[in-house]
Design an enzyme around this catalytic site. Structure first.
Site, mmCIF file in Angstrom:
data_model
loop_
_atom_site.group_PDB
_atom_site.id
_atom_site.type_symbol
_atom_site.label_atom_id
_atom_site.label_comp_id
_atom_site.label_asym_id
_atom_site.label_seq_id
_atom_site.Cartn_x
_atom_site.Cartn_y
_atom_site.Cartn_z
ATOM 1 N N ASN A 12 0.806 -1.223 0.000
ATOM 2 C CA ASN A 12 0.000 0.000 0.000
ATOM 3 C C ASN A 12 0.840 1.275 0.000
ATOM 4 O OD1 ASN A 12 0.404 -1.247 2.690
ATOM 5 N ND2 ASN A 12 -0.430 0.665 3.442
ATOM 6 N N GLN A 51 -4.792 -4.184 -1.873
ATOM 7 C CA GLN A 51 -4.356 -3.303 -2.969
ATOM 8 C C GLN A 51 -4.152 -4.068 -4.279
ATOM 9 O OE1 GLN A 51 -3.772 0.070 -2.821
ATOM 10 N NE2 GLN A 51 -3.899 0.413 -0.625
ATOM 11 N N CYS A 97 -2.519 5.636 7.704
ATOM 12 C CA CYS A 97 -2.459 5.361 9.144
ATOM 13 C C CYS A 97 -1.267 6.085 9.758
ATOM 14 C CB CYS A 97 -2.354 3.865 9.396
ATOM 15 S SG CYS A 97 -3.332 2.874 8.262
HETATM 16 C C1 LIG Z 1 -6.473 -0.372 2.939
HETATM 17 C C2 LIG Z 1 -5.698 -1.571 3.332
HETATM 18 C C3 LIG Z 1 -6.110 -2.400 4.397
HETATM 19 C C4 LIG Z 1 -7.314 -2.076 5.247
HETATM 20 O O1 LIG Z 1 -8.499 -2.203 4.526
HETATM 21 P P1 LIG Z 1 -9.869 -1.637 5.128
HETATM 22 O O2 LIG Z 1 -10.900 -2.224 4.230
HETATM 23 O O3 LIG Z 1 -9.772 -0.158 5.046
HETATM 24 O O4 LIG Z 1 -9.990 -2.148 6.517
HETATM 25 C C5 LIG Z 1 -5.366 -3.514 4.675
HETATM 26 N N1 LIG Z 1 -4.260 -3.822 3.961
HETATM 27 C C6 LIG Z 1 -3.838 -3.058 2.952
HETATM 28 C C7 LIG Z 1 -2.644 -3.465 2.178
HETATM 29 C C8 LIG Z 1 -4.532 -1.909 2.600
HETATM 30 O O5 LIG Z 1 -4.100 -1.151 1.598
#
Ligand SMILES: *Cc1c(COP(=O)(O)O)cnc(C)c1O
Length: 376
Positions: A152, A180, A319
């Site tokens: 991500n 992703q 985050c």
């Molecule tokens: C966005 C993301 C998450 C969290 O997903 P949510 O649906 O927002 O809880 C977990 N892992 C990766 C790699 C992400 O990009």
């Protein structure tokens, strides 16, 4: 006030208008509980099952292996906690990478605090794991190997098929956080030996708050949410409208995967060509989702983000933006903390235009040049 230019697709993506159209009927008139035994329920249930099929088709899985959740955070928690606490589980070790999402790393660290064993394998400067390093971490005590599909923060893609083979070689279960990757790059749970896989809608132009967990048939995991048992181990009334959105987003992603990929690649090459300042791309360029660019600028060790008010982008993950800490992903690549904090993560794709990319490059050029001139 005009809104800054949205180039933060790694945090979340704009809702596709076709997805919105698919959701509205189920959020308004089609309010029936999909678990009800009457026509209101049957109609909602039929929509849920169409979505399940669209998701399954995209990853070469049987529909009944897909369970709906609230998103990838829940799916990661469920996969990891559920497997380590499954009845009859005799293995105690989790093996994962230093660059995983916090919802994987912190779940694994929580389990380690109550008796599990944890090995966090480092990555190379490219962001890719050395398969020899991974293999040396594996043994008969490994319950789970967890590796994400597309990072991500830096967009890099590990060799999932090779990692799946290594995991199965020691009898471990292979979990992939595909938040992703799902719908953006080809994923085949059979060819890649994936046993558990986390999916979310909002990274592929779907709504926030819905996702899924793929579970290979006969992979036993305990529930995270106990109750009515609606989703075979995941209780709670299913949100029909959100699921209709996830299904439509998956369907569109399937039909547009090659076109979206080519568009993102064109935008990335355009952005890199237009940058007129010394720049370093963090993470391998050749094994990467092209809608991600993570950039550092030699000589710039101040948070550049603050000097780019016209761009909605981030430094590290969404985050990390909350905590103010340097990104654990960039430091895992060996970047000094100050460089990591000065980095920029750009995410773009289906709805991004070439004009927007040009405007972003111009603003970045100006900010970096201003900074370098002040220092000189
Ligand atoms: C966005 C993301 C998450 C969290 O997903 P949510 O649906 O927002 O809880 C977990 N892992 C990766 C790699 C992400 O990009």
């Amino acid at each position: 006030m005009t809104m800054p230019l949205y180039l933060d697709y790694g945090a979340t993506t704009p809702l596709d208008p076709a997805v919105a159209d698919a959701m509205i009927p189920w959020g308004v008139d089609g309010f029936g509980n999909p678990h009800s035994a009457h026509l209101w329920g049957y109609k909602a249930k039929a929509t849920v099952e169409l979505a399940r099929e669209a998701i399954a088709r995209l990853v070469n899985a049987p529909p009944e292996s897909i369970a709906f959740t609230s998103g990838a955070t829940e799916s990661n928690n469920w996969a990891i906690k559920g497997l380590l606490t499954a009845p009859g589980q005799t293995r105690r070790r989790i093996v994962t990478l230093a660059t995983e999402h916090s919802s994987v790393l912190e779940t694994a660290q929580y389990l380690a605090s109550i008796g599990a064993l944890l090995t966090i394998v480092p990555v190379r400067e490219t962001g890719l794991v050395d398969l020899g390093d991974l293999e040396r971490a594996l043994g008969e005590d490994v319950a789970l190997v967890s590796v994400m599909a597309v990072n991500n923060e830096i967009g890099v893609m590990q060799d999932l098929a090779a990692i799946g083979r290594l995991a199965h070689g020691v009898g471990a279960v292979f979990h992939v956080d595909a938040a992703q990757g799902f719908g953006k790059v080809p994923i085949d749970v059979e060819a890649m030996a994936i046993d558990l896989m986390s999916i979310t809608a909002h990274k592929i132009h779907g709504p926030k708050g819905v996702g899924a967990l793929y579970r290979r048939p006969f992979t036993v995991i305990t529930p995270l949410l106990h109750g009515g048992g609606q989703e075979d181990g995941r209780s709670g009334t299913l949100p029909t409208a959100l699921i209709a959105g996830l299904g439509e987003a998956a369907h569109i992603a399937g039909t547009r995967m090659a076109a979206d990929h080519a568009h993102a690649l064109m935008l990335r090459n355009r952005l890199l060509a237009r940058l007129a300042v010394p720049v370093q791309v963090n993470g391998a360029l050749d094994r990467r989702w092209p809608g991600n660019l993570n950039l550092s600028f030699p000589g710039v060790a101040v948070p550049l983000l603050k000097q780019l008010p016209g761009l909605a982008i981030s430094s590290g993950s969404a985050c990390a933006a909350l905590t103010g800490r340097a990104s654990h992903v960039l430091t895992a690549l060996g970047l000094p903390e100050a460089t990591a904090k000065a980095s920029l993560r750009l995410g773009f794709g289906r709805f991004t235009t070439a004009d927007e990319i040009d405007a972003a490059a111009d603003q970045i050029n100006a900010a970096v040049q201003r900074h370098l001139a002040e220092r000189a």
